[in-house]
Design a protein around this motif. Structure first.
Motif, mmCIF file in Angstrom:
data_model
loop_
_atom_site.group_PDB
_atom_site.id
_atom_site.type_symbol
_atom_site.label_atom_id
_atom_site.label_comp_id
_atom_site.label_asym_id
_atom_site.label_seq_id
_atom_site.Cartn_x
_atom_site.Cartn_y
_atom_site.Cartn_z
ATOM 1 N N SER A 128 0.815 -1.220 0.000
ATOM 2 C CA SER A 128 0.000 0.000 0.000
ATOM 3 C C SER A 128 0.843 1.261 0.000
ATOM 4 O O SER A 128 0.303 2.353 -0.153
ATOM 5 C CB SER A 128 -0.929 0.007 1.221
ATOM 6 N N ARG A 130 -5.617 3.676 -0.362
ATOM 7 C CA ARG A 130 -6.731 3.371 -1.253
ATOM 8 C C ARG A 130 -6.508 3.931 -2.647
ATOM 9 O O ARG A 130 -6.686 3.233 -3.645
ATOM 10 C CB ARG A 130 -8.035 3.910 -0.667
ATOM 11 N N THR A 131 -6.129 5.203 -2.746
ATOM 12 C CA THR A 131 -5.968 5.836 -4.062
ATOM 13 C C THR A 131 -4.548 5.736 -4.592
ATOM 14 O O THR A 131 -4.309 6.007 -5.763
ATOM 15 C CB THR A 131 -6.341 7.321 -3.980
#
Length: 444
Positions: free
Chosen positions: A7, A327-328
């Motif tokens: 991530s 997330r993005t």
């Protein structure tokens, strides 16, 4: 661990068209609609002017081909920062980040956002008091879109690249309509004299400034699909398209305004359209220039934020800035820092002198960035590269030596600005060691 599983890494979502649009959009901002007049002032004929634009394009193309190999060898976010860190160490890399990510990138965003706001407000009939709020609003909007990741930013960029190419086409078509057999007169004058070498190099600086921005794709290399193949293609195709556009636009200026008229004009694109379509034409090109400058700001913010994020992850800036939103996969804190600083510069109006002071430093780092190619070739002589710059070592040598010559000519012509540019770079040396000392104390 793969990129998709980590991530704190970027996802490779940019295809060839997305990457080529970044090259085109990063180079074509507002410069071609203004700086052609400056180049005309420093030449005595249309032929000389076109020669400068062609030479500047070929020189930039040489640099782009070198960056294509560097990007293929190190397809990571951060671009020149990564190359300098690996080849020459953390101090040169920090000086690049200090000068570019903290001064030049936000300064150029502030300047171009203000240009966007000037044209946008003029096009919709708003007064000068709305220029700064409009510029700050544009920066805020761009940062907000990029918060959602590179795909959202790329979609916006692709749209504005098409719009700015539409503005280029409008200028070129206007030149064709107005030429009426007078292009030969515009290309030459009765008093054409060869430019001395130092004058030629001095006249080349505004050309190179207008070709600047080709490195932004390397800043975003960590998000390019199949970068070993995509980076060289996108860089080459994008820059070739830019060179063609610039030559055609300058031919249109010469056809419609003549060399003397171009040299005297402060807004050649608007003056050209005004000749054909009157004031509605001038307003129409104002909209086109607004789209062009807005697109540039989008790329500069996205690319500059990746450099800041890489510095933060390296411990060369605040660690929080090095985070990537899981997330993005966007460097949201870096985007907010860069955008916020650019807004401060817009509202204070202090970006103009900053840009004057950092132009020499920017091209100096381009020269050093290309010079890292010699280190990579020697250090990894037995390692195959997916792309190799043709005519090595001639192309990188020509680029580095010519850029150093332009910097030398600029220093002789404007010693104050060049001296301040080098001083801003050198101020980063004690900052680097102070930052390292603070980090070591925190680690104890």
């Amino acid at each position: 661990m793969s990129d998709s599983e980590n991530s704190q890494s970027y996802l490779r979502r940019l295809g060839t068209w997305d990457a080529a649009a970044i090259v085109i959009g990063g180079v074509i901002g507002g410069g071609i609609f203004r700086s052609a007049s400056t180049v005309a002032e420093r030449t005595s004929s249309g032929w000389q002017l076109l020669t400068l634009w062609a030479v500047g394009g070929l020189l930039t193309l040489a640099g782009v081909l070198c960056y294509a190999e560097l990007g293929a060898r190190r397809p990571q976010a951060g671009g020149i920062y990564i190359y300098l860190r690996e080849a020459f160490g953390k101090l040169p890399a920090f000086l690049f980040g200090w000068t570019m990510a903290l001064i030049n990138y936000p300064g150029s965003v502030a300047a171009v956002a203000t240009t966007f706001a000037d044209y946008f407000c003029a096009a919709i009939g708003l007064g000068p008091m709305w220029v700064k709020p409009a510029a700050a609003g544009a920066i805020t909007f761009i940062v907000g879109v990029n918060f959602y990741g590179i795909r959202a930013g790329a979609r916006m960029q692709n749209l504005f690249t098409l719009l700015k190419l539409g503005a280029i086409v409008l200028v070129v078509v206007t030149g064709l309509v107005l030429v009426r057999g007078q292009l030969g007169v515009a290309l030459d004058t009765d008093e054409t004299h060869p430019l001395p070498p130092w004058a030629f190099l001095g006249a080349l600086l505004p050309v190179l400034f207008t070709y600047g921005g080709f490195h932004y794709l390397n800043d975003l290399a960590g998000e390019v699909k199949d970068p070993q193949r995509t980076m060289p293609r996108a860089l080459g195709l994008g820059l070739a398209g830019v060179v063609i556009c610039y030559l055609l636009v300058n031919l249109a200026y010469l056809a419609g305004l003549g060399h003397a008229g171009l040299a005297a004009s402060r807004a050649p694109a608007a003056d050209l359209l005004r000749q054909w379509l009157g004031e509605p034409g001038a307003r129409l090109i104002a909209v086109g220039i607004a789209c062009s400058t807005f697109g540039y700001c989008s790329i500069a913010i996205a690319g500059g934020a990746r450099v800041l994020q890489t510095m933060g992850a390296d411990g060369m800036f605040f660690r929080a800035v090095g985070r990537i939103e899981s997330r993005t996969r966007a460097p949201q804190i870096a985007l907010a820092v860069l955008g916020g600083w650019a807004i401060v510069l817009v509202l204070s109006g202090s970006f103009g002198q900053l840009l004057n002071y950092t132009t020499v430093g920017e091209w100096l780092f381009h020269a050093f960035g290309i010079a890292t190619l010699f280190w990579y070739r020697r250090r990894f002589a037995d390692q195959p590269s997916p792309y190799r710059v043709p005519f090595y070592p001639v192309l990188p040598l020509v680029f580095v030596l010519t850029v150093l010559g332009v910097i030398g000519a600029t220093t002789l012509d404007s010693p104050g600005d060049a001296g301040m540019s080098l001083m801003l770079v050198l101020i980063g040396v004690p900052v680097f060691y102070a930052w390292r000392a603070i980090q070591r104390r925190r680690a104890l």
